[in-house]
Design a protein around this motif. Sequence first.
Motif, short mmCIF file in Angstrom:
data_model
loop_
_atom_site.label_atom_id
_atom_site.label_comp_id
_atom_site.label_asym_id
_atom_site.label_seq_id
_atom_site.Cartn_x
_atom_site.Cartn_y
_atom_site.Cartn_z
N THR A 83 0.99 -1.11 -0.25
CA THR A 83 0.06 0.02 -0.11
C THR A 83 0.91 1.16 0.10
O THR A 83 2.19 1.31 0.42
N SER A 84 0.39 2.40 -0.54
CA SER A 84 1.16 3.66 -0.66
C SER A 84 0.91 4.25 0.86
O SER A 84 -0.17 3.93 1.50
N ASP A 85 1.91 5.21 1.07
CA ASP A 85 1.87 6.03 2.43
C ASP A 85 0.49 7.14 2.04
O ASP A 85 -0.08 7.56 3.03
N GLU A 86 0.59 7.27 0.82
CA GLU A 86 -0.30 8.63 0.50
C GLU A 86 -1.88 7.96 0.58
O GLU A 86 -2.05 6.76 0.17
N THR A 87 -2.69 8.89 0.98
CA THR A 87 -4.12 8.36 1.14
C THR A 87 -4.96 9.23 0.12
O THR A 87 -4.46 10.28 -0.23
N SER A 88 -6.01 8.60 0.02
CA SER A 88 -7.13 9.33 -0.49
C SER A 88 -8.39 9.30 -0.15
O SER A 88 -8.72 8.15 0.75
N VAL A 89 -9.43 10.10 -0.20
CA VAL A 89 -10.58 10.14 0.17
C VAL A 89 -11.76 10.22 -0.81
O VAL A 89 -11.54 11.04 -1.84
N TYR A 90 -12.64 9.07 -0.79
CA TYR A 90 -13.60 8.75 -1.64
C TYR A 90 -15.10 8.43 -1.02
O TYR A 90 -15.10 8.09 0.23
N GLU A 91 -16.09 9.34 -1.41
CA GLU A 91 -17.39 9.02 -1.21
C GLU A 91 -17.62 7.81 -1.37
O GLU A 91 -18.04 7.63 -2.73
N GLU A 92 -17.72 6.74 -0.56
CA GLU A 92 -18.14 5.42 -1.14
C GLU A 92 -19.65 5.12 -0.89
O GLU A 92 -20.34 5.72 -0.16
N GLY A 93 -20.01 4.22 -1.47
CA GLY A 93 -21.63 3.75 -1.64
C GLY A 93 -21.16 1.99 -1.33
O GLY A 93 -20.08 1.60 -1.48
N CYS A 94 -22.53 1.40 -1.10
CA CYS A 94 -22.28 -0.10 -1.00
C CYS A 94 -23.63 -0.52 -1.41
O CYS A 94 -24.87 -0.05 -1.02
N LEU A 95 -23.71 -1.66 -2.44
CA LEU A 95 -25.05 -2.15 -2.82
C LEU A 95 -25.63 -2.81 -1.76
O LEU A 95 -27.01 -3.04 -1.78
N SER A 96 -25.13 -3.30 -0.50
CA SER A 96 -25.66 -3.85 0.56
C SER A 96 -26.18 -2.64 1.60
O SER A 96 -26.88 -2.98 2.57
N ILE A 97 -25.85 -1.34 1.22
CA ILE A 97 -26.51 -0.47 2.13
C ILE A 97 -26.87 0.55 1.04
O ILE A 97 -26.15 1.94 0.88
N PRO A 98 -28.08 0.53 0.37
CA PRO A 98 -28.65 1.41 -0.63
C PRO A 98 -28.65 2.82 -0.28
O PRO A 98 -29.26 3.26 0.73
N ASP A 99 -28.19 3.74 -1.13
CA ASP A 99 -28.50 5.22 -1.10
C ASP A 99 -27.70 5.79 0.13
O ASP A 99 -28.28 6.86 0.63
N ILE A 100 -26.85 5.14 0.63
CA ILE A 100 -26.05 5.65 1.70
C ILE A 100 -24.56 6.14 1.22
O ILE A 100 -24.17 4.84 0.63
N TYR A 101 -24.00 7.31 1.25
CA TYR A 101 -22.62 7.43 0.95
C TYR A 101 -22.05 8.16 2.08
O TYR A 101 -22.45 8.91 2.60
N ALA A 102 -20.64 7.90 2.11
CA ALA A 102 -19.97 8.44 3.35
C ALA A 102 -18.31 8.48 2.84
O ALA A 102 -17.91 7.55 2.07
N GLU A 103 -17.63 9.47 3.17
CA GLU A 103 -16.42 9.88 2.81
C GLU A 103 -15.55 8.59 3.87
O GLU A 103 -15.69 8.36 4.94
N VAL A 104 -14.67 7.78 2.98
CA VAL A 104 -13.63 6.92 3.74
C VAL A 104 -12.41 7.34 3.07
O VAL A 104 -12.19 7.29 1.97
N THR A 105 -11.25 7.29 4.09
CA THR A 105 -9.83 7.48 3.85
C THR A 105 -9.10 6.25 3.72
O THR A 105 -9.37 5.30 4.44
N ARG A 106 -8.51 5.98 2.42
CA ARG A 106 -7.72 4.73 2.41
C ARG A 106 -6.61 4.80 1.79
O ARG A 106 -6.32 6.13 0.97
N PRO A 107 -5.59 3.77 1.58
CA PRO A 107 -4.14 4.08 0.82
C PRO A 107 -4.60 4.63 -0.73
O PRO A 107 -5.59 3.86 -1.41
N ALA A 108 -3.96 5.46 -1.33
CA ALA A 108 -4.44 5.78 -2.50
C ALA A 108 -3.88 5.01 -3.67
O ALA A 108 -4.57 4.79 -4.80
#
Length: 174
Positions: A83-108
């Motif tokens: 994994t990189s040390d650099e991270t990125s933030v993305y507004e994620e969704g999930c087909l098992s959690i419909p219509d909910i989106y939230a920012e998650v920080t992960r390795p870029a």
Amino acid sequence: MLRPILIHPDPRLKKPASPVVDLSDELRVLASDMLETMYDAPGIGLAAPQVGVLDRLIVLDCEKEEGATPRPLAMFNPEVIATSDETSVYEEGCLSIPDIYAEVTRPAEVEVAWMDADGRAHQEVFTGLWATCVQHEIDHLEGKLFIDYLKPLKRQMITRKMVKLKRERAREKA
Ligand code: K1U
Ligand code: ZN
């Protein structure tokens, strides 16, 4: 064949999935069904536990721009090997959690090793949305959902919403 997608909360979404030992035709059919189900949803990824199968299999295609060449991938036993040390933030969704989106920080960037449907070994570095999605899908294989990265209160609110949604859907079906 389209497979029904489990909605959170469901105990099958919280259990670690088992490594694939024998690549059977049944598993190849599952991978093909999962890709069909993912495109139909529509989504950019899907993990076997989301269709109730506790095997380490994910599918993804993050080429979502209009006119882009599709790149359907089925990964058996995917593993993040760097994994990189650099991270990125993305507004994620999930087909098992419909219509909910939230920012998650992960390795870029992540390097992933996996086996394809013919048993061939692959290794590739993913960036951008591909990196986010492959990590989200591998998390599913550990029984981890993107809401597990959120504060407990937010997670509880989302879970309550999903319980209500499932109740409503069950009532509509009856
Ligand atoms: O695992 C899943 O439930 C699929 C999920 C994957 C994902 C989305 C965003 C960030 C990380 C992982 C989805 O595909 S949600 C639907 C979605 O993002 C989408 C749907 C249509 C077009 C483009 C995106
Ligand atoms: Zn998901």
